[in-house]
Design a protein around this motif. Structure first.
Motif, mmCIF file in Angstrom:
data_model
loop_
_atom_site.group_PDB
_atom_site.id
_atom_site.type_symbol
_atom_site.label_atom_id
_atom_site.label_comp_id
_atom_site.label_asym_id
_atom_site.label_seq_id
_atom_site.Cartn_x
_atom_site.Cartn_y
_atom_site.Cartn_z
ATOM 1 N N SER A 27 0.805 -1.220 0.000
ATOM 2 C CA SER A 27 0.000 0.000 0.000
ATOM 3 C C SER A 27 0.843 1.277 0.000
ATOM 4 O O SER A 27 0.308 2.378 -0.118
ATOM 5 N N ILE A 28 2.166 1.143 0.149
ATOM 6 C CA ILE A 28 3.050 2.311 0.168
ATOM 7 C C ILE A 28 3.732 2.463 -1.181
ATOM 8 O O ILE A 28 4.187 1.478 -1.763
ATOM 9 N N ARG A 29 3.781 3.692 -1.678
ATOM 10 C CA ARG A 29 4.471 3.973 -2.938
ATOM 11 C C ARG A 29 5.885 4.451 -2.643
ATOM 12 O O ARG A 29 6.109 5.250 -1.723
ATOM 13 N N PHE A 30 6.841 4.001 -3.449
ATOM 14 C CA PHE A 30 8.254 4.297 -3.219
ATOM 15 C C PHE A 30 8.848 5.052 -4.399
ATOM 16 O O PHE A 30 8.599 4.699 -5.562
ATOM 17 N N ILE A 31 9.632 6.074 -4.084
ATOM 18 C CA ILE A 31 10.315 6.874 -5.106
ATOM 19 C C ILE A 31 11.794 6.912 -4.752
ATOM 20 O O ILE A 31 12.177 7.442 -3.701
ATOM 21 N N ARG A 45 11.505 15.743 -10.835
ATOM 22 C CA ARG A 45 10.729 14.518 -11.063
ATOM 23 C C ARG A 45 10.179 13.966 -9.751
ATOM 24 O O ARG A 45 8.987 13.611 -9.650
ATOM 25 N N VAL A 46 11.041 13.908 -8.744
ATOM 26 C CA VAL A 46 10.640 13.341 -7.452
ATOM 27 C C VAL A 46 9.529 14.184 -6.815
ATOM 28 O O VAL A 46 8.541 13.646 -6.301
ATOM 29 N N ILE A 47 9.686 15.496 -6.872
ATOM 30 C CA ILE A 47 8.687 16.385 -6.252
ATOM 31 C C ILE A 47 7.336 16.236 -6.940
ATOM 32 O O ILE A 47 6.288 16.111 -6.275
ATOM 33 N N ALA A 48 7.322 16.242 -8.247
ATOM 34 C CA ALA A 48 6.057 16.143 -8.993
ATOM 35 C C ALA A 48 5.332 14.843 -8.688
ATOM 36 O O ALA A 48 4.109 14.826 -8.455
ATOM 37 N N LEU A 49 6.067 13.735 -8.648
ATOM 38 C CA LEU A 49 5.446 12.445 -8.391
ATOM 39 C C LEU A 49 4.963 12.355 -6.943
ATOM 40 O O LEU A 49 3.851 11.854 -6.673
ATOM 41 N N ALA A 50 5.752 12.860 -5.999
ATOM 42 C CA ALA A 50 5.354 12.830 -4.594
ATOM 43 C C ALA A 50 4.082 13.645 -4.371
ATOM 44 O O ALA A 50 3.160 13.208 -3.665
ATOM 45 N N GLU A 51 4.011 14.812 -4.971
ATOM 46 C CA GLU A 51 2.819 15.671 -4.856
ATOM 47 C C GLU A 51 1.572 14.946 -5.346
ATOM 48 O O GLU A 51 0.524 14.941 -4.686
ATOM 49 N N GLU A 52 1.701 14.330 -6.492
ATOM 50 C CA GLU A 52 0.555 13.633 -7.105
ATOM 51 C C GLU A 52 0.066 12.499 -6.207
ATOM 52 O O GLU A 52 -1.143 12.343 -5.984
ATOM 53 N N LEU A 53 0.989 11.724 -5.682
ATOM 54 C CA LEU A 53 0.617 10.577 -4.857
ATOM 55 C C LEU A 53 0.046 11.012 -3.510
ATOM 56 O O LEU A 53 -0.946 10.439 -3.025
ATOM 57 N N LEU A 54 0.648 12.016 -2.883
ATOM 58 C CA LEU A 54 0.141 12.502 -1.603
ATOM 59 C C LEU A 54 -1.277 13.043 -1.730
ATOM 60 O O LEU A 54 -2.146 12.778 -0.887
ATOM 61 N N ALA A 55 -1.523 13.802 -2.797
ATOM 62 C CA ALA A 55 -2.845 14.388 -3.010
ATOM 63 C C ALA A 55 -3.913 13.315 -3.203
ATOM 64 O O ALA A 55 -5.086 13.518 -2.854
ATOM 65 N N SER A 56 -3.490 12.153 -3.723
ATOM 66 C CA SER A 56 -4.447 11.066 -3.951
ATOM 67 C C SER A 56 -4.668 10.213 -2.694
ATOM 68 O O SER A 56 -5.411 9.233 -2.731
ATOM 69 N N GLN A 68 -2.224 8.596 -0.925
ATOM 70 C CA GLN A 68 -1.297 7.475 -0.762
ATOM 71 C C GLN A 68 -0.101 7.854 0.111
ATOM 72 O O GLN A 68 0.388 8.981 0.053
ATOM 73 N N THR A 69 0.341 6.894 0.903
ATOM 74 C CA THR A 69 1.558 7.068 1.680
ATOM 75 C C THR A 69 2.750 6.928 0.745
ATOM 76 O O THR A 69 2.830 5.984 -0.039
ATOM 77 N N VAL A 70 3.686 7.882 0.837
ATOM 78 C CA VAL A 70 4.808 7.951 -0.096
ATOM 79 C C VAL A 70 6.130 7.895 0.671
ATOM 80 O O VAL A 70 6.306 8.596 1.663
ATOM 81 N N THR A 71 7.037 7.054 0.203
ATOM 82 C CA THR A 71 8.396 7.010 0.743
ATOM 83 C C THR A 71 9.378 7.459 -0.336
ATOM 84 O O THR A 71 9.453 6.863 -1.402
ATOM 85 N N VAL A 72 10.093 8.543 -0.032
ATOM 86 C CA VAL A 72 11.167 9.008 -0.907
ATOM 87 C C VAL A 72 12.480 8.622 -0.241
ATOM 88 O O VAL A 72 12.720 8.973 0.917
ATOM 89 N N TYR A 73 13.314 7.868 -0.959
ATOM 90 C CA TYR A 73 14.567 7.423 -0.352
ATOM 91 C C TYR A 73 15.735 7.689 -1.291
ATOM 92 O O TYR A 73 15.621 7.603 -2.510
ATOM 93 N N VAL A 96 10.462 18.763 0.446
ATOM 94 C CA VAL A 96 9.474 19.199 1.437
ATOM 95 C C VAL A 96 9.168 20.680 1.273
ATOM 96 O O VAL A 96 8.013 21.107 1.352
ATOM 97 N N GLU A 97 10.203 21.456 1.014
ATOM 98 C CA GLU A 97 10.051 22.910 0.915
ATOM 99 C C GLU A 97 9.094 23.309 -0.213
ATOM 100 O O GLU A 97 8.345 24.287 -0.089
ATOM 101 N N ARG A 98 9.076 22.541 -1.287
ATOM 102 C CA ARG A 98 8.260 22.892 -2.447
ATOM 103 C C ARG A 98 6.891 22.215 -2.456
ATOM 104 O O ARG A 98 6.092 22.440 -3.365
ATOM 105 N N LEU A 99 6.598 21.420 -1.452
ATOM 106 C CA LEU A 99 5.303 20.758 -1.404
ATOM 107 C C LEU A 99 4.177 21.780 -1.274
ATOM 108 O O LEU A 99 4.259 22.720 -0.487
#
Length: 478
Positions: A322-326, A345-356, A358-363, A394-397
């Motif tokens: 259930s967790i999405r990974f970037i 790329r990472v910011i755009a994808l994280a934004e999209e997933l969070l808004a939907s 979904q729990t997102v892990t950026v590593y 985080v700053e650009r979220l």
């Protein structure tokens, strides 16, 4: 290497009721404000209801002094700084703390909270603080107390040797991965020898004062106090400890010695601030205490630390469907244009997933960036660029996460101070052993949000997953 069970089973029992009564009496007499300088945000992992300031302006330091609590924290994040930067920071803090204390007529004690596995700018930080404070005040430091004990992380000092617990074994700290740190490495596990090594022989193991477990456990508090009263010339004092009761017993003697006129600098892990500050125990935090605003957005997990335990915890988390990974390819830092594209790329994808929702892990990419021997400062500067990039995520979220977890000391510091723009936070407590939570201040980007500061080297393989389960309110079957 020693068997943990054998060591712990052979310890003398202590009447904790007597210890607590004696300590309570000393607290009533002790009138000094305790200022804890934290080289990354994980030092609050034993306290609650305490303020953390992310700057060391006169305004912030004065606010800390005026609060009713016995202590407050100043986050220096100095483990991410090169030596010259660290020295400048500690000179400024030493001067400002001394000036504010003089204006308020408030005596104080300084604790330099550092990593429980002995990494950090030592002895630079405490020597710089000593010089700055002595130049501004009539204080002369008689000794420096070393206490890296941290039970929640499995860090124990026995027979003057510091150990890290791995399962059923206690491994001398000098034989662990932490001792091989490219920037802060060392070879000695015996703390007197470690001091001699780190000070390049300026302070000798033979001249160090040792407070033994035998003396602690038999409640020879008067004899311990006599040892402390005899210290002079910034002599080092090694505290053996395997349990919080050991710290309490030594603290009784320390408070007595300080009330008798002795001045000590402290270099400690997270256990001492809790005990000397009189912080009570508190149950682990629940989702109801932490997620106060249901936005429908997902939670965000940032993983920056590269220690083995963090990677193991990340791999365990990856088993949760259930967790999405970037993955953030931080090695592109050597190619500026591609690096910026990767950040975007990472910011755009994280934004999209969070808004939907979904729990997102950026590593960050798990392999360390290795420039070769004798280029530690260059690597440290590149690591700052990488950390700045992670922070910018985080700053650009524009989407407020339901919660935020940052894994790793430097990562969590930069995300908190730069990404979330926190100036003052309140420590809510711990969500798991050794894993503190800030509640962000009104000035931050996302006020009142639970910010979980997850040290890189704390917990078992499943602790990160279990933390996410608490915050999401559901089981994440691996």
């Amino acid at each position: 290497m020693r068997a943990a069970k054998e060591v712990f089973d052979n310890l003398s029992a202590v009447d904790t009721r007597i210890v607590d009564e004696l300590l309570a009496k000393e607290w009533q007499r002790f009138d000094k404000k305790i200022v804890v300088l934290d080289d990354d945000p994980t030092g609050v992992q034993t306290v609650h209801g305490i303020s953390v300031f992310t700057d060391w302006s006169e305004k912030s330091i004065e606010q800390g002094f005026l609060e009713k609590n016995r202590l407050f924290f100043i986050l220096t994040n100095s483990r991410s700084l090169i030596a010259s930067e660290t020295e400048a920071v500690h000179q400024e803090i030493g001067r400002t703390v001394s000036q504010v204390a003089a204006r308020l007529n408030q005596p104080f004690v300084v604790i330099s909270r550092a990593d429980s596995t002995l990494r950090g700018h030592y002895p630079l930080e405490t020597e710089t603080l000593k010089a700055a404070i002595e130049a501004q005040t009539d204080i002369v430091f008689d000794g420096e107390v070393l206490i890296p004990f941290f039970q929640e992380g499995g860090r124990y000092t026995i027979d003057n040797t510091h150990y890290v617990q791995y399962g059923a074994e206690l491994v001398p700290a000098g034989e662990t991965e932490f001792a091989k740190d490219r920037t802060f490495g060392y070879t000695k596990s015996h703390l007197g020898e470690w001091v001699e090594e780190k000070s390049n022989g300026a302070y000798k193991a033979a001249d160090t004062t040792y407070i033994t477990l035998e003396r602690i456990r038999t409640l020879e508090i008067d004899k311990i106090t006599d040892q402390l009263l005899a210290v002079q010339g910034f002599q080092k004092i090694v505290i053996n400890a395997v349990d919080y009761v050991d710290v309490k017993i030594v603290t009784i003697a320390l408070l007595r010695a300080m009330m008798a006129g002795k001045n000590f600098m402290f270099r400690s892990a997270a256990a001492l601030p809790k005990i000397i500050g009189g912080i009570s125990d508190k149950p682990y935090l629940t989702r109801e205490e932490l997620v106060t605003e249901e936005t429908g957005h997902g939670g965000l997990i940032i993983v920056g630390s590269h220690v083995k335990k963090t990677t193991e915890q990340l791999e365990e988390l990856k088993m949760c469907p259930s967790i999405r990974f970037i993955e953030f390819d931080c090695h592109l830092v050597l190619e500026p244009d591609r690096f910026q594209s990767e950040i975007d790329r990472v910011i755009a994808l994280a934004e999209e997933l969070l808004a939907s929702g979904q729990t997102v892990t950026v590593y960050t990419r798990r392999e360390r960036l290795d420039l070769g021997e004798h280029r530690q400062d260059e690597e440290l500067l590149l690591s700052v660029k990488i950390s700045d990039a992670v922070t910018s995520i985080v700053e650009r979220l524009t989407v407020r996460p339901s919660y935020l977890i940052a894994k790793g000391g430097i990562t969590s510091s930069d995300v908190g101070t730069k990404g979330l723009r926190v100036r003052r936070a309140t420590v809510a407590g711990q969500i798991k052993p050794g894993v503190p939570v800030w509640m962000t201040g009104e000035e931050s980007r996302f006020p009142g949000m639970a910010y979980v500061i997850f040290p890189g080297n704390v917990g078992t393989k499943t602790t990160l997953r279990e933390t996410v389960e608490i915050l999401t309110g559901r089981v994440l079957s691996p």
